[in-house]
Design an enzyme around this catalytic site. Structure first.
Site, PDB file in Angstrom:
ATOM      1  N   ASN A 167      -3.326  -8.014 -17.831  1.00  0.00           N
ATOM      2  CA  ASN A 167      -3.002  -8.494 -19.179  1.00  0.00           C
ATOM      3  C   ASN A 167      -1.505  -8.812 -19.204  1.00  0.00           C
ATOM      4  O   ASN A 167      -0.679  -7.918 -19.307  1.00  0.00           O
ATOM      5  CB  ASN A 167      -3.362  -7.383 -20.182  1.00  0.00           C
ATOM      6  CG  ASN A 167      -3.294  -7.875 -21.611  1.00  0.00           C
ATOM      7  OD1 ASN A 167      -2.796  -8.964 -21.884  1.00  0.00           O
ATOM      8  ND2 ASN A 167      -3.786  -7.071 -22.531  1.00  0.00           N
ATOM      9  N   LYS A 202       0.312  -5.447 -17.909  1.00  0.00           N
ATOM     10  CA  LYS A 202      -0.598  -4.290 -18.021  1.00  0.00           C
ATOM     11  C   LYS A 202      -1.742  -4.534 -17.077  1.00  0.00           C
ATOM     12  O   LYS A 202      -2.180  -5.684 -16.924  1.00  0.00           O
ATOM     13  CB  LYS A 202      -1.179  -4.242 -19.444  1.00  0.00           C
ATOM     14  CG  LYS A 202      -0.478  -3.342 -20.381  1.00  0.00           C
ATOM     15  CD  LYS A 202      -1.367  -3.137 -21.620  1.00  0.00           C
ATOM     16  CE  LYS A 202      -0.532  -3.099 -22.866  1.00  0.00           C
ATOM     17  NZ  LYS A 202      -1.232  -3.455 -24.080  1.00  0.00           N
ATOM     18  N   HIS A 223      -9.035 -12.955 -30.211  1.00  0.00           N
ATOM     19  CA  HIS A 223      -9.771 -11.690 -30.005  1.00  0.00           C
ATOM     20  C   HIS A 223     -11.177 -11.942 -29.467  1.00  0.00           C
ATOM     21  O   HIS A 223     -12.075 -11.105 -29.616  1.00  0.00           O
ATOM     22  CB  HIS A 223      -9.911 -10.873 -31.328  1.00  0.00           C
ATOM     23  CG  HIS A 223      -8.619 -10.299 -31.822  1.00  0.00           C
ATOM     24  ND1 HIS A 223      -8.279 -10.261 -33.152  1.00  0.00           N
ATOM     25  CD2 HIS A 223      -7.592  -9.722 -31.168  1.00  0.00           C
ATOM     26  CE1 HIS A 223      -7.096  -9.701 -33.302  1.00  0.00           C
ATOM     27  NE2 HIS A 223      -6.659  -9.367 -32.101  1.00  0.00           N
ATOM     28  N   HIS A 237     -12.407  -6.655 -36.177  1.00  0.00           N
ATOM     29  CA  HIS A 237     -11.494  -6.146 -35.139  1.00  0.00           C
ATOM     30  C   HIS A 237     -10.170  -5.874 -35.848  1.00  0.00           C
ATOM     31  O   HIS A 237      -9.383  -6.788 -36.095  1.00  0.00           O
ATOM     32  CB  HIS A 237     -11.347  -7.203 -34.034  1.00  0.00           C
ATOM     33  CG  HIS A 237     -10.363  -6.818 -32.960  1.00  0.00           C
ATOM     34  ND1 HIS A 237     -10.738  -6.536 -31.670  1.00  0.00           N
ATOM     35  CD2 HIS A 237      -9.016  -6.683 -32.999  1.00  0.00           C
ATOM     36  CE1 HIS A 237      -9.664  -6.228 -30.959  1.00  0.00           C
ATOM     37  NE2 HIS A 237      -8.603  -6.321 -31.742  1.00  0.00           N
ATOM     38  N   GLY A 262      -2.985  -6.462 -34.468  1.00  0.00           N
ATOM     39  CA  GLY A 262      -3.500  -7.786 -34.826  1.00  0.00           C
ATOM     40  C   GLY A 262      -4.903  -7.566 -35.363  1.00  0.00           C
ATOM     41  O   GLY A 262      -5.584  -6.643 -34.918  1.00  0.00           O
ATOM     42  N   ARG A 285       1.947  -9.286 -39.259  1.00  0.00           N
ATOM     43  CA  ARG A 285       1.649 -10.690 -39.615  1.00  0.00           C
ATOM     44  C   ARG A 285       1.060 -10.768 -41.015  1.00  0.00           C
ATOM     45  O   ARG A 285       0.242  -9.937 -41.402  1.00  0.00           O
ATOM     46  CB  ARG A 285       0.651 -11.290 -38.621  1.00  0.00           C
ATOM     47  CG  ARG A 285       1.277 -11.628 -37.285  1.00  0.00           C
ATOM     48  CD  ARG A 285       0.243 -12.051 -36.270  1.00  0.00           C
ATOM     49  NE  ARG A 285       0.186 -11.085 -35.195  1.00  0.00           N
ATOM     50  CZ  ARG A 285      -0.778 -11.032 -34.285  1.00  0.00           C
ATOM     51  NH1 ARG A 285      -1.773 -11.890 -34.320  1.00  0.00           N
ATOM     52  NH2 ARG A 285      -0.747 -10.112 -33.344  1.00  0.00           N
ATOM     53  N   GLU A 287     -11.779  -4.558 -23.901  1.00  0.00           N
ATOM     54  CA  GLU A 287     -11.537  -5.935 -23.470  1.00  0.00           C
ATOM     55  C   GLU A 287     -11.418  -6.027 -21.947  1.00  0.00           C
ATOM     56  O   GLU A 287     -11.895  -6.981 -21.336  1.00  0.00           O
ATOM     57  CB  GLU A 287     -10.276  -6.475 -24.159  1.00  0.00           C
ATOM     58  CG  GLU A 287     -10.527  -6.774 -25.630  1.00  0.00           C
ATOM     59  CD  GLU A 287      -9.289  -6.727 -26.486  1.00  0.00           C
ATOM     60  OE1 GLU A 287      -8.605  -5.680 -26.505  1.00  0.00           O
ATOM     61  OE2 GLU A 287      -8.987  -7.727 -27.149  1.00  0.00           O
TER      62      GLU A 287
HETATM   63  P1  AMP Z   1      -4.448  -1.691 -31.634  1.00  0.00           P
HETATM   64  O1  AMP Z   1      -3.621  -2.923 -31.830  1.00  0.00           O
HETATM   65  O2  AMP Z   1      -5.914  -1.977 -31.522  1.00  0.00           O
HETATM   66  O3  AMP Z   1      -3.926  -0.805 -30.549  1.00  0.00           O
HETATM   67  O4  AMP Z   1      -4.299  -0.830 -32.977  1.00  0.00           O
HETATM   68  C1  AMP Z   1      -3.078  -0.313 -33.401  1.00  0.00           C
HETATM   69  C2  AMP Z   1      -3.233   0.201 -34.830  1.00  0.00           C
HETATM   70  O5  AMP Z   1      -4.242   1.226 -34.855  1.00  0.00           O
HETATM   71  C3  AMP Z   1      -1.970   0.830 -35.407  1.00  0.00           C
HETATM   72  O6  AMP Z   1      -1.739   0.328 -36.712  1.00  0.00           O
HETATM   73  C4  AMP Z   1      -2.311   2.308 -35.477  1.00  0.00           C
HETATM   74  O7  AMP Z   1      -1.700   2.935 -36.583  1.00  0.00           O
HETATM   75  C5  AMP Z   1      -3.804   2.276 -35.687  1.00  0.00           C
HETATM   76  N1  AMP Z   1      -4.406   3.556 -35.284  1.00  0.00           N
HETATM   77  C6  AMP Z   1      -4.472   4.085 -34.040  1.00  0.00           C
HETATM   78  N2  AMP Z   1      -5.044   5.308 -34.077  1.00  0.00           N
HETATM   79  C7  AMP Z   1      -5.326   5.561 -35.375  1.00  0.00           C
HETATM   80  C8  AMP Z   1      -5.904   6.660 -36.072  1.00  0.00           C
HETATM   81  N3  AMP Z   1      -6.325   7.758 -35.433  1.00  0.00           N
HETATM   82  N4  AMP Z   1      -6.055   6.552 -37.415  1.00  0.00           N
HETATM   83  C9  AMP Z   1      -5.644   5.464 -38.077  1.00  0.00           C
HETATM   84  N5  AMP Z   1      -5.091   4.388 -37.466  1.00  0.00           N
HETATM   85  C10 AMP Z   1      -4.924   4.430 -36.144  1.00  0.00           C
END
Ligand code: AMP
Length: 391
Positions: A6, A13, A174, A200, A204, A233, A378
């Site tokens: 990635n 990554k 996505h 999703h 984002g 965003r 993903e």
């Molecule tokens: P991602 O981009 O899919 O990694 O998601 C990141 C978002 O998920 C961030 O806004 C985090 O605050 C939220 N997030 C991750 N773990 C939790 C959790 N246990 N409860 C609420 N939000 C979460």
């Protein structure tokens, strides 16, 4: 083994899967162009070292060297294929594809559509080509799942020149996650053909209306700025705000779009953070801006669920929440579903709060459609597409 990569503008990554699709290692080369750190986690162990990654080529070289040193691979030929996550495939790259010079030319031609992301992908592919000259490379595009969106949903109501000469349309993003969730739901629901509303919701965020296993509509658009409110965003706003604010701040449209991308959404409205957990903590302490941010955030999701149920003629097999917020926040799921008032969706509060591994059903028996929280993967989707292509 399959290496899944990635690429970012200053990071790479990666994950390695064995032939049984089990993850055996994951890592991150970061601060490329600044200094450099490489982290690799494998089994219970962790490797971390500082480097001087002047460019992506050096980072790719050290990733492979260390995979050999740590005996995660024993020789270069252990890596049967490398699958890349590529944000934008433009109009032509509409499925996972073996990367050759023609595909690279095509990627180069659509670099304008996602300058930062696609440039990083091309540089990273070139870097790994130097280290793994004999290995097959596969490109998986975040846009390609949405190639099936019908014209009525992908065509903006603007003149034809935008579309024909400049390729302006709703591309959607996505797609790798939406494809993974669609395949997963086919197996969970034991159905060959599914209609889904997938939310999703991560940093984002976008929703996808899946009709007969295919993307029928999605909330992101020409770029990932469109649609739902996100971490930083704005999602959809009146485009005239851009020229108006550029005039007021004596700056360029580009700068304003940058603010809509980086300083808006949860961060902009709450004035607290782009991280959903921080915003909900402030909300619980009675912070009014955090409450407004949460209310707009959930409203946009609820509105889209209603919209997509309508587009599916009410024939919805499941509503799914996935990604960081969707997988983990029972509060967001509960509040977004409560806000869908005309369909009769209902969450089972106890089920919604339970911890789970892979997926969990969170709707009550009375709910018009089943509702699930499902963990997306993903990288595993890219691994599976890569295996299919290199075969
Ligand atoms: P991602 O981009 O899919 O990694 O998601 C990141 C978002 O998920 C961030 O806004 C985090 O605050 C939220 N997030 C991750 N773990 C939790 C959790 N246990 N409860 C609420 N939000 C979460």
């Amino acid at each position: 083994m399959i290496l899944v990569v990635n690429p970012g503008s200053s990071s790479i990554k990666f994950k390695i899967f064995n032939v049984k699709d089990q993850e055996i290692a994951q890592g991150l080369a970061e601060r490329i162009g600044v200094d450099g750190v490489l982290t690799i986690k494998y089994g219970e162990k962790k490797f971390e070292e500082k480097y001087n990654f002047k460019n992506h080529t050096l980072a790719a070289k050290e990733i492979i060297n260390n995979l050999l040193n740590l005996k995660i691979i024993t020789k270069l030929d252990d890596i049967l294929g490398v699958g890349y996550r590529i944000v934008h495939g433009g109009k032509k790259l509409d499925r996972p594809i073996l990367i050759d010079d023609n595909v690279l030319k095509e990627m180069n031609a659509c670099i304008d559509l996602a300058p930062l992301h696609n440039k990083a992908a091309m540089v990273t592919i070139e870097a790994f080509r130097n280290v793994l000259p004999k290995t097959k490379f596969v490109g998986c595009f975040d846009t390609s799942f949405h190639a099936t969106i019908p014209q009525v949903n992908h065509f903006y109501p603007i003149n034809w020149e935008y579309y024909e000469k400049y390729d302006v349309k709703r591309y959607g993003f996505h797609g790798i996650s939406f494809e993974f969730i669609t395949e997963k739901m086919k197996s969970i629901l034991k159905k060959d053909n599914v209609n889904l509303i997938i939310c999703h919701i991560g940093n984002g965020a976008s929703c996808c209306c899946v009709k007969d296993n295919k993307s029928f509509d999605t909330t992101m658009g020409f770029t990932p700025l469109a649609g739902l409110m996100m971490g930083t965003r704005s999602g959809d706003v009146d485009p005239s705000i851009i020229s108006y604010m550029a005039g007021k701040k004596n700056t360029t449209a580009h700068e304003i779009v940058d603010e809509l991308n980086k300083k808006s959404g949860l961060l902009g409205v709450s004035s607290v953070s782009s991280d959903f957990r921080d915003v909900t903590q402030s909300l619980e302490k009675g912070d009014k801006k955090a409450k407004l941010a949460f209310d707009i955030y959930k409203k946009r999701i609820s509105d889209i669920i209603v919209n997509y149920a309508n587009q599916l003629d009410g024939k919805v097999d499941a509503v799914i929440f996935t990604a960081g917020v969707g997988e983990n926040s029972y509060l967001l799921r509960e509040e977004a579903i409560k806000n869908v008032k005309i369909i009769g969706l209902e969450i089972d509060s106890n089920e919604n709060k339970k911890s789970y591994d892979d997926f969990t059903k969170i709707s009550s028996a009375k709910s018009a459609y089943p509702i699930y929280a499902v963990r997306t993967d993903e990288e595993l989707m890219i691994c599976s597409s890569t295996k299919k292509i290199i075969k």
